[in-house]
Design a protein around this motif. Structure first.
Motif, PDB file in Angstrom:
ATOM      1  N   ASP A  33     -12.527  -5.837   0.327  1.00 13.14           N
ATOM      2  CA  ASP A  33     -12.295  -5.063   1.884  1.00 13.14           C
ATOM      3  C   ASP A  33     -11.007  -5.542   2.655  1.00 13.14           C
ATOM      4  OD1 ASP A  33     -12.975  -4.640   4.678  1.00 13.14           O
ATOM      5  OD2 ASP A  33     -14.102  -6.214   5.099  1.00 13.14           O
ATOM      6  N   GLY A  34     -10.370  -4.303   2.771  1.00 13.37           N
ATOM      7  CA  GLY A  34      -9.085  -4.374   3.459  1.00 13.37           C
ATOM      8  C   GLY A  34      -8.966  -4.373   4.595  1.00 13.37           C
ATOM      9  N   ASN A  35      -9.934  -3.465   5.480  1.00 13.21           N
ATOM     10  CA  ASN A  35     -10.009  -3.370   6.904  1.00 13.21           C
ATOM     11  C   ASN A  35     -10.754  -4.031   7.680  1.00 13.21           C
ATOM     12  OD1 ASN A  35     -12.307  -2.071   6.287  1.00 13.21           O
ATOM     13  ND2 ASN A  35     -11.683   0.104   6.882  1.00 13.21           N
ATOM     14  N   GLY A  36     -11.782  -5.004   7.030  1.00 17.43           N
ATOM     15  CA  GLY A  36     -12.514  -6.052   7.628  1.00 17.43           C
ATOM     16  C   GLY A  36     -13.724  -5.530   8.386  1.00 17.43           C
ATOM     17  N   LEU A  42      -9.966   1.422  -0.223  1.00 16.73           N
ATOM     18  CA  LEU A  42      -8.821   1.640  -0.924  1.00 16.73           C
ATOM     19  C   LEU A  42      -7.776   0.569  -0.625  1.00 16.73           C
ATOM     20  CD1 LEU A  42      -8.874   5.600  -1.187  1.00 16.73           C
ATOM     21  CD2 LEU A  42      -9.697   4.084  -2.812  1.00 16.73           C
ATOM     22  N   LEU A  43      -7.755   0.306   0.585  1.00 15.82           N
ATOM     23  CA  LEU A  43      -6.693  -0.429   0.777  1.00 15.82           C
ATOM     24  C   LEU A  43      -7.196  -2.156   0.228  1.00 15.82           C
ATOM     25  CD1 LEU A  43      -4.401  -1.344   2.658  1.00 15.82           C
ATOM     26  CD2 LEU A  43      -5.781  -1.958   4.483  1.00 15.82           C
ATOM     27  N   ILE A  86     -15.119   5.580   5.220  1.00 16.14           N
ATOM     28  CA  ILE A  86     -15.271   4.313   4.900  1.00 16.14           C
ATOM     29  C   ILE A  86     -14.390   3.385   4.068  1.00 16.14           C
ATOM     30  CG2 ILE A  86     -17.062   2.981   3.628  1.00 16.14           C
ATOM     31  CD1 ILE A  86     -19.135   4.511   4.755  1.00 16.14           C
ATOM     32  N   PHE A  87     -13.663   4.332   3.220  1.00 15.74           N
ATOM     33  CA  PHE A  87     -12.807   3.972   2.133  1.00 15.74           C
ATOM     34  C   PHE A  87     -11.268   3.965   2.373  1.00 15.74           C
ATOM     35  CE2 PHE A  87     -16.625   5.164  -0.248  1.00 15.74           C
ATOM     36  CZ  PHE A  87     -17.138   3.968  -0.900  1.00 15.74           C
ATOM     37  N   GLY A  88     -11.108   4.909   3.434  1.00 12.23           N
ATOM     38  CA  GLY A  88      -9.688   5.042   4.053  1.00 12.23           C
ATOM     39  C   GLY A  88      -9.250   6.282   4.239  1.00 12.23           C
ATOM     40  N   LYS A  94      -3.272   8.369  -2.154  1.00  6.52           N
ATOM     41  CA  LYS A  94      -1.921   8.525  -3.120  1.00  6.52           C
ATOM     42  C   LYS A  94      -1.200   7.328  -2.964  1.00  6.52           C
ATOM     43  CE  LYS A  94       1.891  12.004  -2.277  1.00  6.52           C
ATOM     44  NZ  LYS A  94       3.001  11.061  -2.748  1.00  6.52           N
ATOM     45  N   ALA A  95      -1.336   6.316  -2.143  1.00  5.74           N
ATOM     46  CA  ALA A  95      -0.487   5.173  -2.179  1.00  5.74           C
ATOM     47  C   ALA A  95      -0.927   4.215  -3.336  1.00  5.74           C
ATOM     48  CB  ALA A  95      -0.465   4.415  -0.697  1.00  5.74           C
ATOM     49  N   LEU A  96      -2.140   4.338  -3.287  1.00  3.03           N
ATOM     50  CA  LEU A  96      -3.026   3.342  -4.326  1.00  3.03           C
ATOM     51  C   LEU A  96      -2.403   3.843  -5.781  1.00  3.03           C
ATOM     52  CD1 LEU A  96      -4.913   1.523  -5.704  1.00  3.03           C
ATOM     53  CD2 LEU A  96      -6.601   2.954  -5.076  1.00  3.03           C
ATOM     54  N   ILE A  97      -2.559   5.285  -5.853  1.00  2.00           N
ATOM     55  CA  ILE A  97      -2.155   5.699  -7.272  1.00  2.00           C
ATOM     56  C   ILE A  97      -0.697   5.088  -7.768  1.00  2.00           C
ATOM     57  CG2 ILE A  97      -1.635   7.874  -8.623  1.00  2.00           C
ATOM     58  CD1 ILE A  97      -3.979   8.911  -7.084  1.00  2.00           C
ATOM     59  N   GLU A  98       0.150   5.582  -6.850  1.00  2.00           N
ATOM     60  CA  GLU A  98       1.417   5.284  -6.885  1.00  2.00           C
ATOM     61  C   GLU A  98       1.798   3.676  -7.267  1.00  2.00           C
ATOM     62  OE1 GLU A  98       3.457   6.937  -3.369  1.00  2.00           O
ATOM     63  OE2 GLU A  98       3.350   8.913  -4.045  1.00  2.00           O
TER      64      GLU A  98
END
Length: 537
Positions: A33-36, A42-43, A86-88, A94-98
């Motif tokens: 969980d990246g955003n709390g 995805l974060l 919910i996921f971003g 795109k940033a995750l893939i890169e």
């Protein structure tokens, strides 16, 4: 967590990487969980890419993160070209893939072509348009049976329980092989073909390395939608011929997708989630002009028995050999009970799971790791009814799939074990307090931990190319054991509950339990596996 990229094959090289890749399944909602908000996103995945690179996998497979009402946790897609809040955001994807590519990791995403969400623009337009309208031709609408059309058009059952048909107020019925919120598409309609080709191009252009095709056997239905004449149809899946699964017409769809994938550089791949009544029919999905891999559920379902395991391995390899495809090996996923628990739970289940991991990673072909199996996580069997959310469980009796989807424990000594940022205690499913010894933090420094076992096994696998694609040669071994060579490596597995003495295979590389070789023999511990460098002649 240390965030370091490992040495890896360049992600742009056409290396046929998929033939022996180790692919890690990320169930996004439960990974990190990246955003709390208590839900994985995805974060969160991005923040843990260093862990995955350090683990030593070649690729990650992300479960659906597209716009969805979440009636089936993302497998009911409302917009295939966007990310659910919910996921971003799409920028996060795109940033995750890169970032994954910078870590030497390929990225595989889900595509869900059998059905959409009932909130998809196509379906809302179909409902509004009324019977006979062109908008309804993209789905499977039919009049009912009986004097007033009050009975479903046929006897098909939903895999989630109950009839596979729902009636609209205007009197027509629509087909849904899963939840009512997941109407089946009509793949006889050319617009459906065009739309999914465009969806795939969209994500390929963003850099994904392939797709896991959900229900790859389900898009085409038998002409006339004939009755089956049997109840409990879900139990027939993978063993019987069904008019809504594994119809020959699906293969032309997969051929068209293979041509699309081949038009992109870097060996982009398609992976079939396919059920077929025979292994021979399953092999059709991975013919040279179709998809690259198909999940091997026969291996996943094999009992903890030496003869049964050898039989399914032999059958799996013999099935794909004529079409030149690699086999795949998987022990758990987001739809089945975790194998620690399937193998007996507790200490015995963990011993067997660790041994099964070395067996799986020594077999020819590609291996899939479901998030948390590298930590030895068991199924959570005591979730309170009020927190369980699986639509399959809610529609039909049974355990459901919530227990294998509990969030991962990363660190600390109390739930939620670092799954969410500090100060966030409520997660979408609760983590058991007993998982403190199973966190990544607890296991990372322990050379005897399951995490250390997986990391070392994946390191050795990369250092010994013979452990990937190629041939397997069985060795004679006592009852209750398995032994085979993979080039310069010997794998021994003692499936039995007692020690077994065998000739010393060579120099010990890795074992799941303390193993003390003698001059010429070794006593294999109960329910254990080991890798050896073969003795020279």
């Amino acid at each position: 967590m240390t965030d370091v990229a490992r040495a890896a094959r360049p992600v742009t090289a056409a290396t046929r990487w998929w033939r022996d890749a180790v692919i890690y399944q990320v169930y996004v909602r439960s990974f990190a969980d990246g955003n709390g908000d208590g839900v994985g996103d995805l974060l969160g995945v991005r923040s843990r890419l260093g862990y995955l690179a350090e683990l030593g996998v070649d690729a990650i497979w992300l479960t659906p993160f597209y716009t969805s009402p979440m009636a089936d946790f993302g497998y009911d897609v409302a917009d295939y070209r966007d990310v659910d809040p919910i996921f971003g955001t799409l920028a996060d994807a795109k940033a995750l893939i890169e970032d994954a590519h910078r870590h030497g990791l390929k990225v595989i995403t889900d595509v869900v072509p059998n059905h959409t969400s009932d909130r998809h623009a196509w379906f809302t337009a179909a409902v509004a348009a009324g019977p006979g309208a062109p908008e309804r031709h993209r789905y499977i609408f039919r009049p009912g049976r009986g004097p007033a059309g009050e009975r479903p058009p046929n006897d098909w059952e939903s895999l989630f329980g109950g009839p596979a048909w729902t009636r609209l107020p205007d009197g027509e019925w629509y087909l849904h092989l899963f939840a009512p919120e997941q109407p089946d598409l009509n793949w006889d309609h050319p617009e459906v073909h065009d739309e999914f080709a465009a969806v795939m191009r969209f994500w390929l252009d963003l850099g994904v390395d392939g797709f896991r095709v959900d229900v790859a056997h389900g898009m085409v239905k038998a002409p006339g939608l004939p009755d089956i004449g049997a109840a409990s149809q879900a139990e027939m899946l993978g063993t019987a011929v069904l008019p809504y699964f594994d119809q020959d017409g699906v293969h032309e769809i997969h051929r068209s997708w293979r041509r699309l994938l081949d038009s992109y550089p870097g060996e982009r791949i398609g992976v079939a989630e396919a059920w077929a009544p025979t292994q021979e029919r399953l092999a059709r999905y991975v013919r040279p002009d179709e998809l690259h891999q198909a999940f091997n559920f026969h291996f996943l379902k094999a009992p903890w028995d030496a003869a049964a395991l050898r039989a399914v391995i032999d059958e799996s390899l013999a099935t794909v050999a004529p079409v030149g495809a690699p086999s795949t090996w998987v022990l758990s996923n987001h739809d089945v009970k975790r194998h620690v628990t399937r193998y007996g739970d507790g200490a015995a289940g963990l011993r067997r799971a660790r041994a099964a991991a070395l067996l799986m990673l020594a077999l020819p072909g590609s291996a899939y790791i479901y998030q948390g199996e590298e930590l030895g996580l068991p199924e959570v069997l005591d979730l309170p009814d009020e927190v369980c959310q699986d639509p399959q469980r809610l529609r039909a009796p049974g355990d459901g799939r919530d227990g294998c989807r509990v969030p991962l424990p990363w660190a600390h000594t109390e739930p939620p074990f670092g799954f969410s940022p500090p100060g966030i205690d409520d997660t979408w499913l609760p983590l058991p307090a007993t998982w403190a010894p199973l966190t990544v933090e607890s296991q990372r420094a322990d050379p005897a931990s399951t995490l250390s076992l997986y990391r070392e096994a994946l390191r050795i696998r990369r250092d010994h190319p013979s452990l990937g694609d190629g041939l397997l040669h069985w060795l004679d071994s006592p009852p209750g054991t398995l032994a085979f060579t993979r080039g310069d490596v010997v794998c021994t597995v003692n499936v039995s509950a007692h020690p077994v003495e065998v000739p010393l295979p060579g120099t010990l590389l890795l074992a799941t339990a303390p193993t003390a070789p003698e001059a010429r023999t070794v006593l294999l511990p109960p329910e254990s596996a080991a890798w050896w460098t073969a003795r020279s002649a």
